[in-house]
Design an enzyme around this catalytic site. Structure first.
Site, mmCIF file in Angstrom:
data_model
loop_
_atom_site.group_PDB
_atom_site.id
_atom_site.type_symbol
_atom_site.label_atom_id
_atom_site.label_comp_id
_atom_site.label_asym_id
_atom_site.label_seq_id
_atom_site.Cartn_x
_atom_site.Cartn_y
_atom_site.Cartn_z
ATOM 1 N N ALA A 278 0.856 -1.193 0.000
ATOM 2 C CA ALA A 278 0.000 0.000 0.000
ATOM 3 C C ALA A 278 0.890 1.241 0.000
ATOM 4 O O ALA A 278 2.039 1.191 0.436
ATOM 5 C CB ALA A 278 -0.877 -0.025 1.243
ATOM 6 N N GLY B 125 0.766 -5.082 1.097
ATOM 7 C CA GLY B 125 -0.345 -5.167 0.147
ATOM 8 C C GLY B 125 0.072 -5.821 -1.160
ATOM 9 O O GLY B 125 -0.768 -6.422 -1.853
ATOM 10 N N GLU C 260 -0.236 -9.386 -0.542
ATOM 11 C CA GLU C 260 -1.675 -9.692 -0.400
ATOM 12 C C GLU C 260 -2.349 -9.755 -1.772
ATOM 13 O O GLU C 260 -3.206 -10.597 -2.019
ATOM 14 C CB GLU C 260 -2.337 -8.639 0.490
ATOM 15 C CG GLU C 260 -1.852 -8.731 1.935
ATOM 16 C CD GLU C 260 -2.393 -7.617 2.808
ATOM 17 O OE1 GLU C 260 -2.049 -6.448 2.542
ATOM 18 O OE2 GLU C 260 -3.171 -7.908 3.725
ATOM 19 N N GLU D 290 3.926 -5.103 7.547
ATOM 20 C CA GLU D 290 3.044 -4.067 8.105
ATOM 21 C C GLU D 290 3.302 -3.807 9.583
ATOM 22 O O GLU D 290 3.208 -2.681 10.068
ATOM 23 C CB GLU D 290 1.574 -4.453 7.903
ATOM 24 C CG GLU D 290 1.055 -4.281 6.498
ATOM 25 C CD GLU D 290 1.318 -5.473 5.591
ATOM 26 O OE1 GLU D 290 2.171 -6.326 5.932
ATOM 27 O OE2 GLU D 290 0.668 -5.548 4.529
HETATM 28 C C1 LIG Z 1 10.217 -1.712 -1.199
HETATM 29 C C2 LIG Z 1 11.521 -1.539 -0.493
HETATM 30 C C3 LIG Z 1 12.089 -2.890 -0.051
HETATM 31 C C4 LIG Z 1 12.517 -0.876 -1.483
HETATM 32 O O1 LIG Z 1 13.744 -0.635 -0.830
HETATM 33 P P1 LIG Z 1 14.879 0.262 -1.522
HETATM 34 O O2 LIG Z 1 16.015 0.285 -0.560
HETATM 35 O O3 LIG Z 1 15.104 -0.212 -2.888
HETATM 36 O O4 LIG Z 1 14.274 1.719 -1.688
HETATM 37 P P2 LIG Z 1 13.762 2.718 -0.584
HETATM 38 O O5 LIG Z 1 13.369 2.022 0.654
HETATM 39 O O6 LIG Z 1 14.726 3.824 -0.463
HETATM 40 O O7 LIG Z 1 12.425 3.237 -1.247
HETATM 41 C C5 LIG Z 1 12.442 4.008 -2.437
HETATM 42 C C6 LIG Z 1 11.387 5.059 -2.342
HETATM 43 O O8 LIG Z 1 10.107 4.440 -2.320
HETATM 44 C C7 LIG Z 1 9.359 4.878 -1.212
HETATM 45 N N1 LIG Z 1 8.510 3.769 -0.776
HETATM 46 C C8 LIG Z 1 8.888 2.515 -0.557
HETATM 47 N N2 LIG Z 1 7.831 1.760 -0.223
HETATM 48 C C9 LIG Z 1 6.765 2.582 -0.229
HETATM 49 C C10 LIG Z 1 5.392 2.389 0.037
HETATM 50 N N3 LIG Z 1 4.885 1.191 0.368
HETATM 51 N N4 LIG Z 1 4.587 3.447 -0.045
HETATM 52 C C11 LIG Z 1 5.073 4.654 -0.390
HETATM 53 N N5 LIG Z 1 6.369 4.908 -0.663
HETATM 54 C C12 LIG Z 1 7.191 3.873 -0.580
HETATM 55 C C13 LIG Z 1 10.417 5.238 -0.171
HETATM 56 O O9 LIG Z 1 9.884 6.132 0.756
HETATM 57 C C14 LIG Z 1 11.481 5.870 -1.055
HETATM 58 O O10 LIG Z 1 11.039 7.174 -1.332
HETATM 59 P P3 LIG Z 1 12.092 8.360 -1.475
HETATM 60 O O11 LIG Z 1 11.237 9.569 -1.664
HETATM 61 O O12 LIG Z 1 12.876 8.384 -0.214
HETATM 62 O O13 LIG Z 1 12.936 8.020 -2.654
HETATM 63 C C15 LIG Z 1 11.387 -0.629 0.727
HETATM 64 O O14 LIG Z 1 11.098 0.673 0.299
HETATM 65 C C16 LIG Z 1 10.321 -1.052 1.669
HETATM 66 O O15 LIG Z 1 10.558 -1.891 2.502
HETATM 67 N N6 LIG Z 1 9.146 -0.437 1.562
HETATM 68 C C17 LIG Z 1 8.042 -0.641 2.497
HETATM 69 C C18 LIG Z 1 7.336 -1.939 2.258
HETATM 70 C C19 LIG Z 1 6.178 -2.050 3.195
HETATM 71 O O16 LIG Z 1 6.285 -1.861 4.376
HETATM 72 N N7 LIG Z 1 5.006 -2.368 2.650
HETATM 73 C C20 LIG Z 1 3.779 -2.462 3.412
HETATM 74 C C21 LIG Z 1 3.007 -1.207 3.265
HETATM 75 S S1 LIG Z 1 1.575 -1.160 4.313
HETATM 76 C C22 LIG Z 1 0.461 -2.165 3.491
HETATM 77 O O17 LIG Z 1 0.754 -2.681 2.470
HETATM 78 C C23 LIG Z 1 -0.885 -2.265 4.137
HETATM 79 C C24 LIG Z 1 -1.784 -3.327 3.560
HETATM 80 O O18 LIG Z 1 -1.619 -4.550 4.191
HETATM 81 C C25 LIG Z 1 -3.226 -3.039 3.855
HETATM 82 C C26 LIG Z 1 -3.771 -1.925 3.107
HETATM 83 C C27 LIG Z 1 -5.220 -1.806 3.440
HETATM 84 C C28 LIG Z 1 -5.437 -0.465 3.981
HETATM 85 C C29 LIG Z 1 -6.783 -0.428 4.580
HETATM 86 C C30 LIG Z 1 -6.858 0.732 5.476
HETATM 87 C C31 LIG Z 1 -8.124 0.635 6.229
HETATM 88 C C32 LIG Z 1 -8.046 1.387 7.474
HETATM 89 C C33 LIG Z 1 -9.204 2.257 7.601
HETATM 90 C C34 LIG Z 1 -9.095 3.057 8.820
HETATM 91 C C35 LIG Z 1 -9.892 4.280 8.700
HETATM 92 C C36 LIG Z 1 -9.775 5.002 9.962
HETATM 93 C C37 LIG Z 1 -10.462 6.285 9.888
HETATM 94 O O19 LIG Z 1 -9.926 7.200 9.246
HETATM 95 O O20 LIG Z 1 -11.516 6.377 10.507
#
Ligand SMILES: CC(C)(COP(=O)(O)OP(=O)(O)OC[C@H]1O[C@@H](n2cnc3c(N)ncnc32)[C@H](O)[C@@H]1OP(=O)(O)O)[C@@H](O)C(=O)NCCC(=O)NCCSC(=O)C[C@@H](O)CCCCCCCCCCCCC(=O)O
Length: 719
Positions: free
Chosen positions: A61, A100, A103, A123
């Site tokens: 996500a 995500g 998922e 997450e």
């Molecule tokens: C992917 C990586 C392993 C890459 O690593 P690498 O070293 O190659 O690069 P960087 O880490 O430097 O990243 C480059 C660049 O990309 C940005 N970035 C990386 N990942 C993301 C991301 N997921 N989203 C956005 N941006 C990302 C990073 O910031 C860098 O940017 P820059 O500007 O600095 O160049 C590594 O990046 C990594 O590990 N990433 C994270 C992976 C991760 O943790 N993924 C999980 C994300 S959370 C998720 O997926 C959630 C889902 O399970 C569920 C979604 C459902 C949501 C439902 C919400 C319902 C809730 C409702 C509540 C409402 C409440 C209310 O308001 O009332």
């Protein structure tokens, strides 16, 4: 943000397009829904492959969206639409499938991964749980114990392990999309009912209740107050005990609580902070994007004590050639053995070959003549280090970067010993240097941008989180730590016990309270530093003056313990007692308590009741106040730098974001008010005087931490 094409005649190909990691932002989710419709309505298409642009499947996500109003189709529904599709859906996983992203892949009917791909549900590290069906599908696919492991730790697995666990159906060394297309062709027309994971029963181990009870206990202990790991267990428990539709409701319910929590905010702030610190800048205008690191092929380490050995191991593990110099023959022999052991153990853990052949050892400093970069790691003594730097200046080839591993000494004084002060930079490693993630890269007033860039780059290669900081006594980490320790000593003088102070800090989330930590690292370390600063000489003749040094309140308690030979765990006695020298289990020491009582009596101090709140406020706010001074002086570029240093170097609880983030959460006005209160109560402790930057921030309406830099940049004269 998602592209559709038809390949090989009958396979629909949906490509996620959101660089750099194809995060599932609203437009990508919308794109998937639209492209899926296209593929399913295209009569020529018999099966569909989903892949990501630029060799990356999906990083999950879009974390940036979490702080905003969410729009677009919810991810859970997008994944249900994929799983419900009446044509086989195949995920082609290259690069990463995280959160995500995984998922999404679990919603597909088949998964194929490149051998170098990494998969995981991280997450929990962001204070969340996999809320797009991950907690419900993964246990159904790979079983409860394996799913619990992945979901509660957030660890990534490489493709081979994913295959072994049953997360993917195939692993390929070739072009993943081509292999996925082949797989898609081979399964076209086959029934899909047995491929929809949400319809699988969740295999229940016979001892289900005991399993979850045990897991919950383990997770709570490890979490130190973090709520996400606990919610992860609860969500998996729902998968094991409820039908899918109810399980997914439970997953959502738990996610809503986490999503809106301060802990999730803290952990997501930390995610972005960790990336922000690599984009370093200095007050003189040097920057990460305009400074090119020098080429480094060979690195020398001087001094093979504990730090030098750890640094040598960390360097060899990067694959660089290392020349390790220790002039004392006996120490050199011991170091050789210890370094080889550490490398072998590390290689075994990581399943790779040890890089012993990368290191050459020498008792002679001339051996470093062709090194591109030298890390001096001799004993923390300015005179000795100066001597070594003079030798380095004489021996090294022109252009060699000269780095000092010091925890507090003046990098500029060392630079003065050389003809090229612009090549001198501090690299403050943390013990054990091959394990600890943090590296403070310390630039002096004459350090060149290239030297900073080179040290930062080397740190990255060594797997460190490197933070560039300015040169001052103790840099960022130890400068703040000094006040934290000092407040803890003062609390003992005023009536607290080591147990009470440690309990308050451990309940806050530190793995160890200040006194247990001090026993572990050795009381003599700080004693030597204080003696170096002319603070550690106890004046036994004068009761009062022993508690005043250089015009300020001082507690000689630590020095007095050292004078008794109580250095902590290594001597079996410190702030606690241990069953033997080197013992690890701390127990309360009646001797220490009566020592404190007689100390108080001798100095006319009357013990008073001290509660946990006061311990936290005194220890943490003193440190935070110094953090504001560090920001005001430009020693750290932003609050993110300080917080990353504290989380990665000083075991600050991650779910509290770091000291500066914590101050933001508590409220800057409250921190200011409490500092004013303690400053009035302790006028002999000048550093409790609130920093003017803190006052300015409060006067500007306490902006959120992301906007502090705007206030920091405003010159004082504009106030
Ligand atoms: C992917 C990586 C392993 C890459 O690593 P690498 O070293 O190659 O690069 P960087 O880490 O430097 O990243 C480059 C660049 O990309 C940005 N970035 C990386 N990942 C993301 C991301 N997921 N989203 C956005 N941006 C990302 C990073 O910031 C860098 O940017 P820059 O500007 O600095 O160049 C590594 O990046 C990594 O590990 N990433 C994270 C992976 C991760 O943790 N993924 C999980 C994300 S959370 C998720 O997926 C959630 C889902 O399970 C569920 C979604 C459902 C949501 C439902 C919400 C319902 C809730 C409702 C509540 C409402 C409440 C209310 O308001 O009332």
């Amino acid at each position: 943000m998602a592209q559709y094409s038809r390949v090989s005649g009958t396979v629909g190909l949906i490509t996620l397009q959101n660089p750099p990691v194809n995060a599932l932002c609203a437009a990508v989710r919308q794109g998937i829904v639209e492209m899926l419709k296209k593929a399913l309505s295209d009569s020529k298409v018999k099966s569909v492959v989903i892949c990501g642009q630029n060799g990356i499947f999906c990083g999950g996500a879009d974390i940036k969206e979490f702080g905003m109003n969410m729009s677009g189709p919810p991810l859970v529904q997008v994944i249900h639409a994929i799983e419900d599709a009446n044509k086989p859906m195949v995920a082609a996983i290259e690069g990463v499938a995280l959160g995500g992203g995984l998922e999404l892949a679990l919603g597909c009917h088949y998964r194929i991964a490149h051998s170098k791909a990494r998969l995981g549900l991280p997450e929990v590290i962001l204070g969340l749980l996999p809320a797009a069906g991950g907690t419900q599908r993964l246990p159904r696919l790979i079983g409860v114990p394996a799913a619990l492991d992945l979901i509660t730790t957030g660890r990534h697995v490489i493709a081979a392990e994913a295959l072994q666990l049953g997360i993917v159906d195939q692993v390929t060394d070739h072009k993943t999309v081509d292999a996925a297309v082949k797989l898609a062709q081979s399964v076209a027309g086959k029934p899909l009912d047995a491929r929809r994971i949400s319809t699988y029963p969740c295999a229940r181990p016979s001892d289900l209740d005991a399993l979850f009870e045990g897991e919950m206990q383990k997770v709570r202990q490890r979490a130190r107050g973090a709520i996400a790991p606990v919610a992860c267990v609860q969500a998996v428990q729902a998968a094991a005990t409820l039908p899918y539709t109810q399980g997914i409701e439970r997953e959502k319910e738990l996610m809503v609580t986490l999503f809106t929590s301060g802990q999730a905010r803290a952990l997501q702030y930390l995610f972005f902070s960790q990336r922000a610190v690599s984009k370093w800048s200095t007050p003189s205008g040097a920057r990460w994007d305009t400074s090119k690191p020098g080429p480094i092929h060979k690195v020398a380490v001087i001094g093979l004590g504990t730090m030098g050995r750890g640094i040598t191991v960390a360097l060899a593990q990067t694959g660089l050639s290392v020349v390790a110099v220790e002039t004392q023959e006996k120490q050199l022999m011991g170091a050789k053995k210890a370094v080889s052991n550490m490398l072998e153990q590390g290689a075994k853990r990581r399943g790779v070959a040890p890089t012993l052949d990368k290191i050459s050892y020498s008792p002679n400093i001339q051996a470093i003549a062709d090194a591109d970069l030298v890390i001096e790691a001799v004993f923390e003594d300015m005179a000795l280090k100066k001597q070594v730097f003079q030798q380095l200046a004489a021996v090294c080839k022109p252009g060699t970067f000269l780095c000092t591993n010091t925890s507090s000494l003046d990098v500029d004084q060392l630079a003065s010993q050389t003809r090229s002060p612009e090549l001198v930079v501090g690299m403050h490693f943390f013990a054990p240097a091959h394990v600890m993630k943090l590296l403070e890269v310390v630039y002096g007033p004459r350090t060149s941008p290239q030297a900073v860039a080179t040290a930062m780059e080397l740190g990255k290669k060594m797997g460190k989180v490197s933070v560039a900081v300015g040169n001052c006594q103790g840099f960022v980490g130890n400068r703040m730590l000094k006040l934290y320790l000092e407040q803890a000593f003062f609390l003992l003088e005023e009536g607290a016990t080591p147990e009470l102070v440690d309990r308050a800090l451990e309940e806050f989330g530190f793995a160890m309270g200040v006194f247990r930590m001090s026993d572990l690292s050795g009381l003599d370390v700080g004693w030597k530093v204080r003696k170096g600063l002319m603070l550690g000489e106890t004046d036994v003749s004068s009761g009062q003056s022993a508690r005043i040094r250089q015009g300020c309140r001082y507690s000689p308690l630590g020095d007095l313990l050292c004078e008794q030979g109580r250095f902590g765990q290594k001597t079996g006695q410190g702030w606690y007692q241990y069953d033997k020298p080197g013992g690890r289990v701390a127990s309360s020491d009646p001797w220490l308590h009566s020592f404190l009582e007689s100390y108080r009596a001798k100095h006319g101090l009357v013990a008073r009741h001290i509660d946990h709140q006061e311990v936290l406020e005194r220890c943490l706010y003193a440190m935070i106040n110094e953090g504001f001074r560090i920001l005001e002086e430009g020693i750290a570029a932003g609050p993110e730098d300080i917080d990353v240093i504290y989380v990665f170097g000083y075991s600050w609880p991650r779910h509290r974001g770091g000291p500066m983030f914590y101050a933001d959460m508590v409220g800057l006005a409250k921190v200011l008010e409490r500092l004013e209160h303690y400053q009035q109560a302790h006028p002999d402790v000048p550093y409790l005087q609130p920093c003017s930057l803190l006052r300015r921030l409060v006067a500007s309406g306490s902006p959120p931490i992301q906007r502090w830099r705007e206030v920091i940049k405003k010159p004082h004269s504009q106030l």
